[in-house]
Design an enzyme around this catalytic site. Structure first.
Site, short mmCIF file in Angstrom:
data_model
loop_
_atom_site.label_atom_id
_atom_site.label_comp_id
_atom_site.label_asym_id
_atom_site.label_seq_id
_atom_site.Cartn_x
_atom_site.Cartn_y
_atom_site.Cartn_z
N ASP A 116 -35.71 8.24 49.86
CA ASP A 116 -34.84 7.08 50.05
C ASP A 116 -33.75 7.53 51.03
OD1 ASP A 116 -33.54 4.64 49.93
OD2 ASP A 116 -33.64 4.48 47.75
C1 BGC Z 1 -32.53 1.57 49.04
C2 BGC Z 1 -33.98 1.33 49.33
C3 BGC Z 1 -34.14 0.74 50.72
C4 BGC Z 1 -33.51 1.69 51.70
C5 BGC Z 1 -33.66 1.24 53.15
C6 BGC Z 1 -31.85 2.35 50.13
O1 BGC Z 1 -30.49 2.45 49.92
O2 BGC Z 1 -32.41 2.23 47.80
O3 BGC Z 1 -34.55 0.49 48.37
O4 BGC Z 1 -35.48 0.51 50.99
O5 BGC Z 1 -32.13 1.81 51.41
O6 BGC Z 1 -32.88 0.16 53.45
#
Ligand code: BGC
Length: 745
Positions: free
Chosen positions: A285
């Site tokens: 993530d």
């Molecule tokens: C979130 C993810 C998301 C990613 C990209 C993160 O902060 O937890 O779910 O896909 O950002 O935007």
């Protein structure tokens, strides 16, 4: 001499074994990847390999430095860059100006729609309509694919039992079985449901694993749960996504058993790869490799990078650790080049899957983009999902549907004219100006003989109580009306990522407003716009009818109006429990039996698992939802009263529509293992079906019980069944069920 020969033999043996290992790992690689990929790998420098594992955000900021990184082969993947034209321009730089011309894989959070925004995933799950959910993902894929996106960070399949956790809106609720079915439908919808290959996009299931188990509802906080819960509750939807062929997977921010997922070889390698059979790409993530420093697991970026690649992470989202430190780690012999090659194969495989090596520009077609985005067909199909996702929670004296007669309707509440808030937190490219508010949709629907009056009632100013002075005017408006529609809830940013709340009461003065309006004695229909279950106990008391509209997306205002006036008979059922009191949270239907029972009995037995101050039961249970018609359930008919492993049992239930309008009823089947070597939940959802019933019509819900539905995870964490008695339940919600028993021989 003898000694020398033996030594030689040993040496030869060692060389032979090493050759065999080398050979087999090469062969493995070939099995999983194409000649094209292998040929590319051979030409790549270690810096270029690290570049393929790098995923950078653009978010509209395209600096010369970023463009140069693309030219240098240091950017294999881009997130948050949208539009056929823009992405084609970036692709051209990668293809024409980087040494090997490897195309970029464009990625985005297409969570519930790209431009035509569908209801939030939690709402979609309330439809229990898997075909519709699959179609919703297919529409999102078509729109995103036309606008230059190859991969979406969805579906999120985190089971959550805590409505304080703002991200509860992004998945399918509290149940692993429903969650698994929805996960499968969404993966198929994104990846394979459109006719032409380049109308589909790759899915990325997230967040592996247990992110939804936040102990206190705050985001990025502690999730601490047992291995049993991991396997019974949190892993099944991931397994379903894997079985449906999901291309990639994102790790959670959270940790399991003290180890952040980004560094958990146990979960990524032993469980995900070896046990669950996942063969796709694993990404972090946002910046989670760097987080290993923040949380005190690694002293510097190099150590963190090694931890991540050793754990099994293929792609680095935004930390730029892989691109910066992998060459050094390989050079120093701290990680092997084979580890890097395997990760690069994963990235190239995805690029191959979406056809980037055949035509790097297939997803950048401005004409297709113009025709596809927010098309009439997409709007219409999305509206059907919005209609089916809304849940009627109360309808005293059939106050709904509203009659089209000469009348005055008061529309009151801070969400009545909302547009952006209907779209929700992850609205991607959704345009609030294209959203018809609930107020406008109602005004459009009624004829000339109806007068609509409006009052905001109070403001929502963050979580502060604001605009209470508006209550008086709202009461006056209510007094002058025949019926009052209250549109209450939360603004789009209040749930979603970082949207943890301590309170589950409607923000600002909304409950006070409703109470004041209720004193007028007028019939009140309350519509809730929210991304999570709120504690609606007082709201329900002060309303004659209550409709959970969720954050219903681009078409939500019109869908609400259709339901209010009976153009559509509501049929959604809750995929998550609505608490009676926030002190009950975490709350869920599939809790285990306790030694002391959950009922204090008539004698108010102190020694029972009950609250002393409030009821145990939620306000609205999992699986609950009303309709404008009524259904009666017969008795369960079983094809036999026992089954043998490997065989099946048929369970049937007659359901009759006893009302005056046609409707669609979600019939649910639950099972309980009576005696088992580990304690089992009181009931567990194991199947469901949707019956469409004309007034007066009876149909049979037919279920197949196979022995896999009777499986549980034993004390050694292996799936198994034990012979003995089972209870089987069929009914309209987890709290209203008919019951019978059978045994497994
Ligand atoms: C979130 C993810 C998301 C990613 C990209 C993160 O902060 O937890 O779910 O896909 O950002 O935007």
């Amino acid at each position: 001499m003898i000694k020398y020969t033996e030594m030689l033999k040993k040496l030869l043996f060692v060389i032979l074994v090493s050759m065999l290992i080398a050979c087999s790992s090469n062969q493995n690689a070939k099995v999983n990847s194409s000649n094209k990929i292998e040929a590319l790998l051979k030409q790549m420098t270690i810096e270029e390999k690290a570049g393929q594992l790098n995923l950078i955000p653009l978010e509209g900021k395209i600096s010369e430095e970023k463009l140069q990184m693309i030219r240098d082969g240091k950017v294999g993947n881009v997130l948050k860059s949208n539009g056929a034209q823009l992405n084609a321009m970036l692709q051209k730089i990668a293809v024409d100006e980087s040494r090997l011309g490897i195309p970029i894989l464009f990625q985005e959070d297409v969570i519930h729609g790209y431009k035509t925004i569908a209801p939030i995933p939690l709402a979609e799950a309330a439809s229990w309509d898997l075909k519709l959910i699959q179609n919703s993902a297919a529409i999102a894929a078509r729109e995103a694919a036309a606008a230059g996106i190859h991969l979406t960070y969805a579906p999120m399949v985190d089971v959550s039992r805590n409505p304080r956790w703002g991200r509860i809106l992004e998945a399918a609720g509290e149940d692993p079985y429903l969650g698994s079915k929805v996960a499968e439908a969404r993966v198929k919808g994104f990846q394979e449901s459109n006719e032409n290959a380049n109308q589909n996009i790759l899915a990325c299931v997230k967040h592996f694993v247990g992110y939804g188990a936040s102990i206190d509802g705050r985001d990025y906080t502690i999730a601490d749960f047992s291995e049993r819960e991991l396997r019974e509750i949190y892993l099944p939807p991931f397994q379903a996504a894997i079985d449906a062929g999901v291309a990639s997977l994102m790790c959670a921010y959270s940790a399991y058993d003290g180890v952040p997922l980004t560094a958990s070889r146990f979960l990524l390698h032993d469980v995900l790869r070896n046990e669950m059979g996942f063969e796709g790409l694993i990404m972090t993530d946002w910046s989670t490799i760097k987080n290993l420093l923040v949380i005190g697991m690694a002293e510097n970026d190099t150590v963190a990078t090694k931890m991540a690649i050793d754990a099994g992470i293929d792609m680095d989202m935004t930390a730029e650790c892989y691109v910066n430190y992998i060459p050094y780690l390989v050079q120093k012999g701290l990680i092997s080049e084979k580890q890097v090659d395997d990760a690069v194969r994963q990235v190239l495989k995805l690029k191959e899957k979406v056809g980037l090596f055949d035509d790097p520009y297939a997803y950048f077609n401005a004409e297709r983009e113009a025709a596809e985005l927010f098309s009439e067909a997409n709007y219409k199909a999305t509206k059907e999902i919005a209609l089916k996702s809304m849940v009627l929670l109360k309808n005293e004296d059939d106050v709904l549907p509203l009659k089209t007669k000469k009348q005055t309707i008061a529309v009151i509440g801070p969400l009545a004219k909302a547009q952006k808030d209907l779209l929700g937190w992850w609205a991607c490219m959704g345009d609030e100006n294209q959203v018809v508010s609930i107020y406008d949709a109602i005004s459009k629907k009624v004829g000339d003989n109806t007068t609509i009056k409006y009052a905001k009632g109070c403001d929502i100013d963050g979580f502060k109580v604001a605009g209470k002075d508006k209550i008086k005017q709202a009461v006056q408006v209510a007094q002058s009306a025949d019926v009052v529609l209250m549109v209450l809830g939360e603004e789009y940013w209040m749930s979603g990522e970082g949207g943890g709340t301590a309170s589950l009461h409607l923000p600002s003065a909304q409950e006070e407003l409703l109470q004041a309006v209720a004193k007028t004695g007028k019939p009140i229909v309350t519509i809730i716009v929210s991304g999570r279950p709120y504690v609606l106990t007082d709201v329900a008391k002060n309303s004659n009818a209550l409709l959970e509209a969720w954050m219903p997306g681009s078409t939500g205002g019109e869908a609400v109006a259709d339901i209010l006036f009976g153009d559509f008979n509501p049929c959604g059922k809750l995929p998550v429990t609505f608490p009676y009191h926030e002190g009950q949270v975490p709350i869920f239907y599939n809790y285990r039996k306790t030694s002391h029972g959950f009922d204090a009995g008539d004698n108010d037995n102190r020694y029972s698992a009950t609250y002393r101050d409030i009821q145990n039961e939620p306000l609205y249970p999992f699986g609950y939802g009303l309709s404008y018609t009524h259904y009666t359930y017969g008795d369960i008919e079983l094809s036999a009263n026992s089954i043998v492993k490997g065989e099946k049992l048929i369970a049937k239930m007659k359901v009759t529509n006893t009302g005056k309008v046609k409707g669609s009823e979600i019939v649910q089947l639950y099972i309980h293992d009576v005696i088992c070597s580990v304690s089992r939940p009181v009931i567990e959802l194991k199947d469901f079906t949707i019956l469409e019933l004309e007034p007066g019509e009876t149909k049979e819900a037919i279920f197949e019980i196979t022995s896999d539905k009777l499986e549980f995870i034993d004390r050694n964490f292996k799936k198994t069944t034990e012979p003995g008695e089972f209870k089987l339940f069929i009914g309209e919600s987890s709290a209203n069920l008919k019951e019978t028993t059978f045994s497994l021989k």
